[in-house]
Structures are given as C-alpha cells and as structure tokens.
Scaffold this active site. Sequence first.
Site, PDB file in Angstrom:
ATOM      1  N   ASN A 103      -4.511  -2.276 -10.465  1.00  0.00           N
ATOM      2  CA  ASN A 103      -4.530  -0.827 -10.286  1.00  0.00           C
ATOM      3  C   ASN A 103      -5.302  -0.107 -11.380  1.00  0.00           C
ATOM      4  O   ASN A 103      -5.762   1.006 -11.182  1.00  0.00           O
ATOM      5  CB  ASN A 103      -3.099  -0.283 -10.209  1.00  0.00           C
ATOM      6  CG  ASN A 103      -2.182  -0.911 -11.219  1.00  0.00           C
ATOM      7  OD1 ASN A 103      -2.075  -2.135 -11.318  1.00  0.00           O
ATOM      8  ND2 ASN A 103      -1.498  -0.088 -11.993  1.00  0.00           N
ATOM      9  N   CYS A 113       2.715   4.973 -13.070  1.00  0.00           N
ATOM     10  CA  CYS A 113       4.100   4.584 -13.373  1.00  0.00           C
ATOM     11  C   CYS A 113       4.306   4.302 -14.851  1.00  0.00           C
ATOM     12  O   CYS A 113       5.427   4.113 -15.301  1.00  0.00           O
ATOM     13  CB  CYS A 113       4.493   3.362 -12.560  1.00  0.00           C
ATOM     14  SG  CYS A 113       4.491   3.707 -10.819  1.00  0.00           S
TER      15      CYS A 113
HETATM   16  N1  PLP Z   1       1.786  -2.115  -7.046  1.00  0.00           N
HETATM   17  C1  PLP Z   1       0.622  -1.597  -7.463  1.00  0.00           C
HETATM   18  C2  PLP Z   1      -0.515  -2.499  -7.798  1.00  0.00           C
HETATM   19  C3  PLP Z   1       0.493  -0.213  -7.583  1.00  0.00           C
HETATM   20  O1  PLP Z   1      -0.669   0.310  -8.013  1.00  0.00           O
HETATM   21  C4  PLP Z   1       1.581   0.612  -7.252  1.00  0.00           C
HETATM   22  C5  PLP Z   1       1.500   2.077  -7.426  1.00  0.00           C
HETATM   23  O2  PLP Z   1       0.779   2.572  -8.259  1.00  0.00           O
HETATM   24  C6  PLP Z   1       2.760   0.009  -6.796  1.00  0.00           C
HETATM   25  C7  PLP Z   1       2.825  -1.356  -6.701  1.00  0.00           C
HETATM   26  C8  PLP Z   1       3.954   0.825  -6.424  1.00  0.00           C
HETATM   27  O3  PLP Z   1       3.770   1.422  -5.182  1.00  0.00           O
HETATM   28  P1  PLP Z   1       4.739   2.654  -4.771  1.00  0.00           P
HETATM   29  O4  PLP Z   1       4.262   3.837  -5.537  1.00  0.00           O
HETATM   30  O5  PLP Z   1       4.558   2.784  -3.299  1.00  0.00           O
HETATM   31  O6  PLP Z   1       6.109   2.248  -5.145  1.00  0.00           O
END
Ligand code: PLP
Length: 397
Positions: free
Chosen positions: A155, A329
């Site tokens: 990400n 996050c």
């Molecule tokens: N996994 C990855 C690689 C992400 O980039 C994200 C969100 O940024 C997530 C999981 C989490 O997704 P969600 O926001 O739908 O919980």
Amino acid sequence: MKRVYLDHNATTPIHPDVKAAMVAAMEVFGNASSHHSFGREAHELIENARKTVADALGAEPEEIIFTSCGSESNNLVIKGVTCGNSICKIGSEKSEVIISAIEHPSVLNTAKCLQGEGKTVHLCPVDEKGVVKLDVLESLLSSRTALVSIMYANNETGAIQPIEEIAKMVAGKGIIFHTDAVQAFGKIPINVKELNLDFLSLSGHKIYGPKGVGALYKRKTRKVCPLIHGGHHEFNLRAGTENTVHIAGLGKAVELSLRDMDSEWQRLAELRNWFEGEVMRRVPESVVNGGDVSRTAHTSNISFRYIEGESILYDLDFDGIAVSTGSACSSGSLEPSHVLLAMGMDHGRAHSSIRFSLGRSTTKEDLAYTVDALERTVTRLRNMSPLWRDKLRQESV
Ligand code: PLP
C-alpha cells in the site's frame, strides 16, 4: 481553491454508478434470509454481487464470503485458520505463521495477537526494493508452518510481490497460503485458481466502492473458524444480517474496475511516470522509493531528504493537495513507516517520504499543479532545515 486528491490508496470516492446501484438497493429492504418475496429480492442482489466478485477472481460464488472490510477479511483468515479449534483441522503441531515485514497493520497486528497466544510468527524480510526475499521465505517454511500470508501489492510503495512463486513454493506442503490483495484487486488481473491461492482479501473502498464492505475468497476445500458466531449467514462463516446495500455497491464497483482495468493502468502509469520525472528534474535530492520494481501503476513514494514528510503533507494541504506519509491506518503514529525501514532506509529518509496515489479523476493538470507546489514547499522547508544547511556548508568546504 483547486483541490487535488492524491490519496487513492487510503480510499477512493464512490463511483456515480456504484452510488446509483446502492440507492436502488436501498429500496430492497428485505432480510436476505427471509423466505418470502422481500427476502428473495435481497438474496438475489447479494448473490448477483457474489457471482460478480467470484467471476472477477476466477472463483466459484460459494468461495466468496462478504465481510465488513479488508481488515476483517485479514483477521478472519489469520485467526480463523490458526484458532486451534478442530473446525479448521490444521493439526496442533502446526503453530507457526509467516508474514512479510511490510504487511498492512491489519495483518501485522493480527499476527502479533497470535504471538500473545503462544504461536510463533516469522517476519520475512524484503529487499531494498520492497520485495519479499524468496530465499529467506523458503528457509522459514517447515512442517510447523500453518499459514503464509504475503500481500499482493504494498500500500505504501505499490511493490508487487512474487505471489505466483510463493504459491508454488508452499504447494504440496500442507501450508495455507493467503494474500491480502486489497491494493491489487481491481487493478491487476488475478485468477485464484491459476495462482493456486487458498485465501485472498479485498476491500470495497479501494476500488470506488463503499467503505464498510469487503470480501474473503476461501478455497472450497479449506476450513476457517468464524470470528462472528450466530446465524447461518455467509455459509456459517460470518453471522449477521447481510449489508445488502454495501454488497450491491461492491458488486458494481468490481464490475467497473474490471471493465476499466487495462485502460486505467495504462493511463495512470503514464501519468505517474511523467510526475516522477518532473519531480526528479525540479526537486533536487528527491528519490523514488522502490521505483525500480514492478509496482501498481498509480502509486509513487518519494523521499525529500533533510525535511519531514509530515511538514510537506500539511504544506501541500494548504494548497488543496491531499497526499499521505504512509498507510492511513498508521497515520496516528510518529514512527517512520515500517515498510520503508524494512527496505533498509535510514530513519531520516523514511521520515521525509510522501506517498502520492493517483486515481480515476487524476489529470496531468493536477500533477503539474502538485509539482509546482512541491517545488515551492520543499525549497521553503529546506531553507529552514538545519540538516539541509549543514549539507550545503559541507559541500562548499
Ligand atoms: N490491506 C491493505 C494492503 C490496505 O492497504 C488496507 C487499507 O488501507 C487494508 C488491508 C484494510 O482495508 P480496510 O480499510 O477495508 O479495512
């Protein structure tokens, strides 16, 4: 003031066609578990969306479990296959989990939670380009390995991981293989059967769908313990009356992403490459992190050494430009990105990094505006930076 949104890896705006599908679904208020016509209408909406998601992955509809988000999908598989309950039947000797050092917090912190239960979690390192070291991964596999969970695309840098090679490496060893494809799904063609995947997570709001809905692909023959117990929803794996409106929105978002996948990839790769070229040309000492590797077309992570990424972010925000310093996050944390540190970067360079993530609405004009603003901002902040002044002094000696 002009506003430029370059934070599509954090979330994307809802596509107008998705919104229309959701508004239409709001009229369908029945409970999908009810046997009367109101229930059947809701059931049909959900099953249509399930088929769309399944077809997009080369899976079967009964292999798709709707969840509330990508984080829940990741939690469901990681906790659900290692829960020690006889349901998943992976055997008590299988107590180890392998993840990469660059996973999203929803994988990293879920794995940490398993450590608290006495399970062993191995963090597989990545190279300086942000790609998992396959030789190390291979050396970590053993008869005790229950699960390998490696993300499809990162990400923060966009780096695409060697998922096909990893699937081949674990095949036939009685190991479950999961990939968090939240940043890859809808952008890269993925066929779970060709790749031989056991589980795959995806999320609605990264592909112009609504927030609060995701899905987990589960290979038919694999078992998983639910996180939420209750009724028989989602094949007994996720209790709770289904969120018909959001699931219908996810289905529409998946349909649109598949339709536009190739043309958007091409368009965004061209824009991203032009943007990076301009930044390198106009902003001295800027470096693309993990630039020299196969990565998602819309992601660019750049270090502007000698200054803080946070200061750049707030300065650009004054110009109406939205970027981020890492994953949304982790944004409450003052620690530098764990992804950039895992790539071997020093704290200074990691702290000076900005993620630009492009999307459907991004134009060359937006990027030209951003380069102008960046040049001004970086120059201004460096003029105030003792580190930058030291560097200039040393160069002039
Ligand atoms: N996994 C990855 C690689 C992400 O980039 C994200 C969100 O940024 C997530 C999981 C989490 O997704 P969600 O926001 O739908 O919980």
